[in-house]
Design a protein around this motif. Structure first.
Motif, PDB file in Angstrom:
ATOM      1  N   CYS A 196     -35.622  56.968 -23.165  1.00 22.10           N
ATOM      2  CA  CYS A 196     -36.824  56.191 -22.539  1.00 22.10           C
ATOM      3  C   CYS A 196     -37.115  56.040 -23.615  1.00 22.10           C
ATOM      4  O   CYS A 196     -37.415  57.034 -24.902  1.00 22.10           O
ATOM      5  CB  CYS A 196     -37.193  57.499 -21.316  1.00 22.10           C
ATOM      6  SG  CYS A 196     -36.375  57.903 -19.969  1.00 22.10           S
ATOM      7  N   ALA A 197     -38.366  55.121 -23.793  1.00 23.38           N
ATOM      8  CA  ALA A 197     -39.265  54.640 -24.412  1.00 23.38           C
ATOM      9  C   ALA A 197     -40.277  53.627 -23.315  1.00 23.38           C
ATOM     10  O   ALA A 197     -40.076  53.276 -22.788  1.00 23.38           O
ATOM     11  CB  ALA A 197     -38.677  53.633 -25.343  1.00 23.38           C
ATOM     12  N   TRP A 198     -41.600  54.000 -24.507  1.00 19.98           N
ATOM     13  CA  TRP A 198     -42.379  53.748 -23.482  1.00 19.98           C
ATOM     14  C   TRP A 198     -43.476  51.547 -24.872  1.00 19.98           C
ATOM     15  O   TRP A 198     -42.903  51.678 -25.802  1.00 19.98           O
ATOM     16  CB  TRP A 198     -43.599  54.755 -24.190  1.00 19.98           C
ATOM     17  CG  TRP A 198     -43.729  55.520 -24.090  1.00 19.98           C
ATOM     18  CD1 TRP A 198     -43.383  57.112 -23.735  1.00 19.98           C
ATOM     19  CD2 TRP A 198     -43.909  56.195 -21.910  1.00 19.98           C
ATOM     20  NE1 TRP A 198     -43.125  57.891 -23.049  1.00 19.98           N
ATOM     21  CE2 TRP A 198     -44.198  57.525 -21.667  1.00 19.98           C
ATOM     22  CE3 TRP A 198     -44.175  54.911 -21.311  1.00 19.98           C
ATOM     23  CZ2 TRP A 198     -44.305  57.536 -20.770  1.00 19.98           C
ATOM     24  CZ3 TRP A 198     -44.151  56.012 -20.312  1.00 19.98           C
ATOM     25  CH2 TRP A 198     -44.182  57.252 -19.219  1.00 19.98           C
ATOM     26  N   ALA A 199     -43.336  51.202 -23.664  1.00 24.23           N
ATOM     27  CA  ALA A 199     -43.661  49.915 -24.227  1.00 24.23           C
ATOM     28  C   ALA A 199     -45.397  50.258 -23.920  1.00 24.23           C
ATOM     29  O   ALA A 199     -45.157  48.599 -23.132  1.00 24.23           O
ATOM     30  CB  ALA A 199     -42.840  49.007 -23.593  1.00 24.23           C
ATOM     31  N   ASP A 200     -46.110  50.823 -24.178  1.00 19.22           N
ATOM     32  CA  ASP A 200     -47.068  50.860 -23.879  1.00 19.22           C
ATOM     33  C   ASP A 200     -48.325  49.042 -24.664  1.00 19.22           C
ATOM     34  O   ASP A 200     -47.653  48.926 -26.164  1.00 19.22           O
ATOM     35  CB  ASP A 200     -48.558  51.539 -24.228  1.00 19.22           C
ATOM     36  CG  ASP A 200     -47.762  52.938 -23.226  1.00 19.22           C
ATOM     37  OD1 ASP A 200     -46.379  52.655 -22.210  1.00 19.22           O
ATOM     38  OD2 ASP A 200     -47.898  53.688 -23.523  1.00 19.22           O
ATOM     39  N   ARG A 201     -49.338  48.117 -24.095  1.00 21.01           N
ATOM     40  CA  ARG A 201     -49.640  47.762 -24.283  1.00 21.01           C
ATOM     41  C   ARG A 201     -50.966  47.225 -24.197  1.00 21.01           C
ATOM     42  O   ARG A 201     -51.182  47.193 -22.337  1.00 21.01           O
ATOM     43  CB  ARG A 201     -49.004  45.967 -25.248  1.00 21.01           C
ATOM     44  CG  ARG A 201     -49.496  44.822 -25.783  1.00 21.01           C
ATOM     45  CD  ARG A 201     -48.069  44.007 -25.062  1.00 21.01           C
ATOM     46  NE  ARG A 201     -48.517  42.847 -24.135  1.00 21.01           N
ATOM     47  CZ  ARG A 201     -47.360  42.126 -24.655  1.00 21.01           C
ATOM     48  NH1 ARG A 201     -46.726  41.544 -25.523  1.00 21.01           N
ATOM     49  NH2 ARG A 201     -47.487  41.242 -23.877  1.00 21.01           N
ATOM     50  N   GLY A 202     -52.127  46.716 -24.864  1.00 23.23           N
ATOM     51  CA  GLY A 202     -53.439  46.163 -24.180  1.00 23.23           C
ATOM     52  C   GLY A 202     -53.374  47.777 -22.883  1.00 23.23           C
ATOM     53  O   GLY A 202     -54.550  47.714 -21.495  1.00 23.23           O
ATOM     54  N   GLY A 203     -53.393  48.850 -23.364  1.00 21.08           N
ATOM     55  CA  GLY A 203     -54.060  49.812 -21.859  1.00 21.08           C
ATOM     56  C   GLY A 203     -53.154  49.898 -20.827  1.00 21.08           C
ATOM     57  O   GLY A 203     -53.070  51.520 -20.050  1.00 21.08           O
ATOM     58  N   ILE A 204     -51.982  49.145 -20.772  1.00 20.13           N
ATOM     59  CA  ILE A 204     -51.179  49.365 -19.806  1.00 20.13           C
ATOM     60  C   ILE A 204     -49.789  49.968 -19.734  1.00 20.13           C
ATOM     61  O   ILE A 204     -49.317  49.902 -21.131  1.00 20.13           O
ATOM     62  CB  ILE A 204     -50.146  48.351 -18.898  1.00 20.13           C
ATOM     63  CG1 ILE A 204     -51.788  46.741 -19.120  1.00 20.13           C
ATOM     64  CG2 ILE A 204     -49.287  48.099 -18.617  1.00 20.13           C
ATOM     65  CD1 ILE A 204     -52.403  47.613 -17.461  1.00 20.13           C
ATOM     66  N   ARG A 205     -49.125  51.029 -19.419  1.00 22.05           N
ATOM     67  CA  ARG A 205     -48.346  52.271 -19.420  1.00 22.05           C
ATOM     68  C   ARG A 205     -47.153  50.930 -18.900  1.00 22.05           C
ATOM     69  O   ARG A 205     -46.932  50.964 -17.925  1.00 22.05           O
ATOM     70  CB  ARG A 205     -48.237  53.231 -18.592  1.00 22.05           C
ATOM     71  CG  ARG A 205     -49.331  54.261 -19.624  1.00 22.05           C
ATOM     72  CD  ARG A 205     -49.452  55.373 -19.222  1.00 22.05           C
ATOM     73  NE  ARG A 205     -48.425  55.802 -19.914  1.00 22.05           N
ATOM     74  CZ  ARG A 205     -48.083  57.471 -19.674  1.00 22.05           C
ATOM     75  NH1 ARG A 205     -47.502  58.419 -18.814  1.00 22.05           N
ATOM     76  NH2 ARG A 205     -47.306  58.107 -20.637  1.00 22.05           N
ATOM     77  N   ASN A 206     -45.836  51.253 -20.051  1.00 19.75           N
ATOM     78  CA  ASN A 206     -44.543  50.736 -19.514  1.00 19.75           C
ATOM     79  C   ASN A 206     -43.547  51.440 -19.822  1.00 19.75           C
ATOM     80  O   ASN A 206     -43.443  51.555 -21.474  1.00 19.75           O
ATOM     81  CB  ASN A 206     -44.407  49.000 -20.039  1.00 19.75           C
ATOM     82  CG  ASN A 206     -45.661  48.394 -19.561  1.00 19.75           C
ATOM     83  OD1 ASN A 206     -45.804  47.800 -18.478  1.00 19.75           O
ATOM     84  ND2 ASN A 206     -46.597  47.665 -20.625  1.00 19.75           N
ATOM     85  N   LEU A 207     -42.925  51.289 -18.883  1.00 21.46           N
ATOM     86  CA  LEU A 207     -41.146  52.240 -19.433  1.00 21.46           C
ATOM     87  C   LEU A 207     -39.791  51.662 -19.523  1.00 21.46           C
ATOM     88  O   LEU A 207     -39.841  50.813 -18.653  1.00 21.46           O
ATOM     89  CB  LEU A 207     -41.614  53.877 -17.709  1.00 21.46           C
ATOM     90  CG  LEU A 207     -40.114  54.483 -18.736  1.00 21.46           C
ATOM     91  CD1 LEU A 207     -39.749  55.798 -19.788  1.00 21.46           C
ATOM     92  CD2 LEU A 207     -39.656  55.429 -16.812  1.00 21.46           C
ATOM     93  N   ILE A 266     -50.100  40.027 -18.084  1.00 22.28           N
ATOM     94  CA  ILE A 266     -50.250  40.043 -19.945  1.00 22.28           C
ATOM     95  C   ILE A 266     -49.529  40.673 -20.621  1.00 22.28           C
ATOM     96  O   ILE A 266     -48.983  40.573 -21.640  1.00 22.28           O
ATOM     97  CB  ILE A 266     -51.160  39.041 -20.200  1.00 22.28           C
ATOM     98  CG1 ILE A 266     -52.155  40.131 -19.903  1.00 22.28           C
ATOM     99  CG2 ILE A 266     -51.550  38.300 -19.480  1.00 22.28           C
ATOM    100  CD1 ILE A 266     -53.579  39.929 -20.699  1.00 22.28           C
ATOM    101  N   ASP A 267     -49.769  41.785 -20.198  1.00 20.43           N
ATOM    102  CA  ASP A 267     -49.303  43.237 -20.679  1.00 20.43           C
ATOM    103  C   ASP A 267     -48.311  44.649 -19.804  1.00 20.43           C
ATOM    104  O   ASP A 267     -48.036  45.844 -20.282  1.00 20.43           O
ATOM    105  CB  ASP A 267     -50.347  44.213 -21.174  1.00 20.43           C
ATOM    106  CG  ASP A 267     -51.478  43.288 -21.972  1.00 20.43           C
ATOM    107  OD1 ASP A 267     -50.629  43.187 -23.183  1.00 20.43           O
ATOM    108  OD2 ASP A 267     -52.362  43.244 -21.897  1.00 20.43           O
ATOM    109  N   GLY A 268     -47.660  43.165 -19.125  1.00 19.55           N
ATOM    110  CA  GLY A 268     -46.438  44.652 -18.390  1.00 19.55           C
ATOM    111  C   GLY A 268     -45.007  44.162 -18.530  1.00 19.55           C
ATOM    112  O   GLY A 268     -44.461  44.480 -19.743  1.00 19.55           O
TER     113      GLY A 268
END
Length: 384
Positions: free
Chosen positions: A44-55, A144-146
């Protein structure tokens, strides 16, 4: 005999619903999935961007010869008038076989079903290949950040999906009745007509922005964009607002604003429609001697994954479990499949979506179990 306890997708759905993850908040929803997938051997890794959490999660070696992907989101729309709910919007309460709560349909149950199916599958019959799960917290917002951030992470880190299934609710009325193999494009155009304010008793001393705006809206709305294509319905243009902010009846306003929303098929592109609209704007601008400003936002282009092996495999699994032969459709709004299609072939299949975004959003508990069974069947068939 199996040595593990299968993941209950209903319990997992309930846990996710109890996280009030209204975009852009996550409130622990992705942490629940991170723990579940990590414990099952997913990297697992986090691909967060622009204050959005993405897994991002992958089971199996990177670069395997076959990689099946799931995509979904855990963010939800606001509850609206909470007093209008008969059940707590984040309570995940079950009554008469129905679970209530924001996100039960769109789409925490879908995420729970494919996560549960994937975990059980790799524990029971480890496949010759890899399974990718990409979950965002920014589908209901600006988007846009998902999923775009997840795809960027995959590109930068050598990750890939050969095919992908998005778990959005796709069935209008009956479980199993529809698979989405594409989506119409979507764009919004905002207009501002600038005239000259004046007294309504002396219109010759003013330049009323309303007639040119009304004429422009009429020209756009009355124009037939097309009659549909082999896989798409007719494109539509809807005037969604016209406003002057003028409370006085004896004043000609200085300006007027309006907006239209276009849902378009593969006859058009965002660029071609923008060019057509600009032609109409120029004609009105010259005819009425007014200034017209436009702002175009293209949310997504139309796309289609042509019927083939992927759609046939998903349709076969759906029919085997539900007894319903699903229609291959491109109807409805937009989804994150519009981003995934640039990475790999993608289809969408999920629950009945009648209550999504509504007060007392709900899902049948047996449908959650059924959806997990369908996703499990798809994985078995793909890696067979």
């Amino acid at each position: 005999m199996s040595q593990f306890t299968p993941v209950d997708p209903v319990d997992l759905t309930a846990a996710l619903v109890r996280c009030p993850s209204v975009t852009p908040a996550d409130e622990g929803a992705l942490d629940i999935l991170h723990e579940l997938l990590s414990d099952a051997g997913f990297t697992c890794a986090w691909a967060d961007r622009g204050g959005i959490r993405n897994l991002f999660a992958r089971w199996g070696a990177q670069g395997n010869t076959r990689s099946f992907g799931f995509n979904g989101h855990t963010d939800v729309v606001p509850v609206g008038d909470e007093a209008a709910w008969t059940m707590p919007p984040f309570g995940a309460q079950i009554k008469d076989g129905i679970m209530y709560g924001r996100g039960t349909t769109d789409m925490k149950s879908g995420v729970a079903a494919f996560a549960a199916a994937a975990v059980d599958f790799v524990r029971e019959t480890p496949p010759d290949g890899s399974i990718v799960i990409a979950i965002t917290g920014d589908e209901e917002g600006e988007s846009i950040d998902g999923t775009l951030a997840l795809l960027e992470y995959m590109e930068n880190n050598g990750e890939r999906m050969d095919v992908c299934l998005v778990g959005e609710p796709t069935c209008p009325n009956t479980m199993g009745e529809m698979i989405k193999i594409g989506r119409r494009g979507s764009m919004t155009v905002k207009f501002r007509v600038i005239g000259k304010q004046g007294h309504s008793a002396y219109p010759h001393r003013a330049n009323n922005p309303l007639p040119p705006m009304m004429r422009l809206m009429d020209r756009l709305a009355s124009h037939e964009l097309d009659t549909g294509t082999d896989h798409f319905d007719q494109s539509t243009l809807a005037v969604v607002t016209v406003d002057t902010g003028n409370p006085a009846t004896n004043v000609i306003p200085a300006e007027c604003t309006a907006a239209v929303n276009i849902r378009f098929n593969d006859t058009h592109s965002g660029a071609s429609l923008s060019a057509w609209i600009e032609e109409e704007v120029v004609a009105i601008r010259e005819a009425y001697s007014v200034e017209i400003e436009t702002l175009v936002k293209i949310s997504g282009e139309s796309f289609i994954t042509p019927p083939g092996d992927l759609s046939a495999m998903v349709a076969g699994a759906v029919e085997a479990v539900t007894g319903v032969s699903p229609e291959l459709s491109t109807t409805g709004g937009t989804s994150d499949a519009r981003f995934v299609k640039s990475h790999c072939p993608v289809v969408e299949f999920g629950l009945v979506g009648q209550s999504m975004h509504q007060v007392d959003e709900h899902v049948r508990v047996d449908h959650i179990h059924e959806l997990k069974t369908i996703y499990s069947r798809i994985l078995r068939d793909y890696f067979a």
